[in-house]
Design a protein around this motif. Structure first.
Motif, short mmCIF file in Angstrom:
data_model
loop_
_atom_site.label_atom_id
_atom_site.label_comp_id
_atom_site.label_asym_id
_atom_site.label_seq_id
_atom_site.Cartn_x
_atom_site.Cartn_y
_atom_site.Cartn_z
N THR A 94 -30.68 44.43 -7.84
CA THR A 94 -30.04 45.07 -9.00
C THR A 94 -28.60 44.60 -9.14
O THR A 94 -28.14 44.27 -10.24
CB THR A 94 -30.07 46.60 -8.85
OG1 THR A 94 -31.43 47.04 -8.76
CG2 THR A 94 -29.39 47.27 -10.03
N TRP A 95 -27.89 44.56 -8.05
CA TRP A 95 -26.48 44.17 -8.05
C TRP A 95 -26.29 42.75 -8.59
O TRP A 95 -25.42 42.49 -9.40
CB TRP A 95 -25.91 44.30 -6.65
CG TRP A 95 -24.49 43.83 -6.52
CD1 TRP A 95 -24.04 42.66 -6.00
CD2 TRP A 95 -23.32 44.53 -6.94
NE1 TRP A 95 -22.67 42.57 -6.07
CE2 TRP A 95 -22.20 43.72 -6.64
CE3 TRP A 95 -23.10 45.78 -7.55
CZ2 TRP A 95 -20.89 44.10 -6.92
CZ3 TRP A 95 -21.79 46.17 -7.82
CH2 TRP A 95 -20.71 45.33 -7.51
N GLU A 97 -28.49 41.07 -10.29
CA GLU A 97 -29.34 40.86 -11.48
C GLU A 97 -30.32 39.71 -11.24
O GLU A 97 -30.42 38.76 -12.01
CB GLU A 97 -28.47 40.59 -12.72
CG GLU A 97 -27.56 41.76 -13.07
CD GLU A 97 -26.72 41.49 -14.31
OE1 GLU A 97 -26.62 40.31 -14.72
OE2 GLU A 97 -26.18 42.45 -14.88
N GLU A 99 -34.34 38.71 -9.39
CA GLU A 99 -35.63 39.17 -8.87
C GLU A 99 -35.78 38.69 -7.44
O GLU A 99 -35.34 37.60 -7.08
CB GLU A 99 -36.77 38.60 -9.72
CG GLU A 99 -36.77 39.05 -11.16
CD GLU A 99 -37.13 40.52 -11.32
OE1 GLU A 99 -37.88 41.04 -10.45
OE2 GLU A 99 -36.65 41.15 -12.28
#
Length: 357
Positions: A94-95, A97, A99
């Motif tokens: 998430t941090w 961005e 996968e």
């Protein structure tokens, strides 16, 4: 060391093959031109990618060079443990961005295809990491005129290298940066590696084949030390990582001497296999929980590491480095070989004259 192998490189200096884009043809060629033995790293490349680099280095130098190949890994990873680690890395994804990668992206690193290329387009030297090739593989490379080396981290592993018919063994001490070349990944033995000088001495009394010493070597005086201990040459990785021709990310090069990164540690955080790197945030936060699962964890974290580099965040990168990283010198690779050779000569002269190193 046998004269035939020694004659390939005038100075007893070998540039370690550093996978992940560090050991580019320009680096290896510069080392070769200066009288050392430069190496390309086939790890994490396709067979064609390796072949293209071989063609490129041949356009840059007519001197002998080597190619390093990763041995295929056995399937012993616990899928459930890999899944748990993937959940732990969700915040990183998430941090940055990004996968998470597919942990099932392949185990053999294109081993057989690379052997076909190396048999059809012979190179002077091939070395192996993470295990020992079969006698059939070694014999096939010998038939096309290639010298064969393999890494060992214990005397028993060195015996296996000799039994396979290799021309020499790379004795990798625990001080070495990047992945330990253990033949079997045994989690219970984490942190029990042997220091280089002790390892060279033990292997010297175990096998009769030549030894190339690797691990934490940054100065010519250290090369003199391992030669005195019984090695025929020294292999340096971190020392060449900082050179102008190195393909390492600029953040990685800067981190070697950055006061923020004061020490190294063996970790499974980035790949699932013990590897020595500079202690950063990612290593501190995830190292204690990373399972023994190589190359699954390598594939899983690869997009994260690339995203961290793209973001200019060294705290999320795999900053592989040996224990001597603070001694790194930002020089052209050829000049570094010359400086090391000069330091080696001075150290030898000091010993001959009865002085101290």
């Amino acid at each position: 060391m046998s004269s035939a192998l020694t004659d390939l490189f005038p100075h007893p200096i070998v540039q370690a093959p550093m996978a992940g884009g560090v050991s580019v043809p320009q680096l290896a060629a510069a080392v070769c031109e200066a009288g050392g033995l430069g190496f390309l790293a086939a790890g994490y490349k396709t067979a064609d990618g390796m072949y293209q680099e071989i063609k490129q280095i041949r356009s840059l130098t007519g001197r002998p060079f080597g190619v390093n190949v990763f041995m295929p890994q056995p399937e012993y990873a616990d899928p459930a443990a890999v899944d748990v680690y993937a959940h732990q890395l969700a915040g990183e994804a998430t941090w940055y961005e990004a996968e998470l990668g597919d942990p099932d992206s392949g185990r053999d690193d294109g081993f057989e295809a690379k052997l076909v290329v190396l048999r059809d387009n012979p190179v002077p030297v091939v070395s192996f990491h993470f295990g020992v090739p079969s006698r059939e593989v070694v014999d096939a490379l010998h038939r096309v005129g290639t010298f064969v080396l393999a890494a060992a981290t214990t005397p028993d592993e060195a015996r296996a290298v000799e039994r396979a018919g290799a021309d020499g063994v790379i004795a990798q001490g625990v001080e070495a940066g990047g992945h330990q070349g253990t033949h079997r990944d045994i989690p219970e033995l984490d942190g029990s590696g042997i220091g280089l000088l002790s390892l060279v001495a033990q292997i010297r009394e175990t096998v009769s084949i030549p030894i190339i010493a690797a691990g934490g070597i940054m100065r010519g005086g250290q090369i003199a030390g391992v030669l005195a201990a019984g090695a025929s040459a020294a292999q340096l990785g971190t020392a060449f990582l900082a050179t102008h021709e190195s393909g390492a990310n600029a953040l990685h090069k800067q981190a070697l001497t950055n006061p923020l990164f004061v020490r190294t540690e063996l970790t499974r955080a980035f790949s699932g296999r013990p590897a020595r790197g500079l202690v950063n945030r990612f290593l501190r936060e995830h190292g204690p929980y990373a399972p023994p699962a190589y190359p699954e964890i390598h594939h899983l974290t690869s997009p994260l590491r690339k995203a961290a580099a793209k973001a200019g965040d060294a705290q999320g990168m795999a900053l592989w480095a040996g224990q001597g990283h603070r001694m790194a010198r930002e020089l052209p690779a050829g000049q570094l070989v010359e400086v090391l050779a000069g330091e080696l000569a001075a150290a030898r002269a000091s010993l001959t004259g009865g002085g101290a190193l």
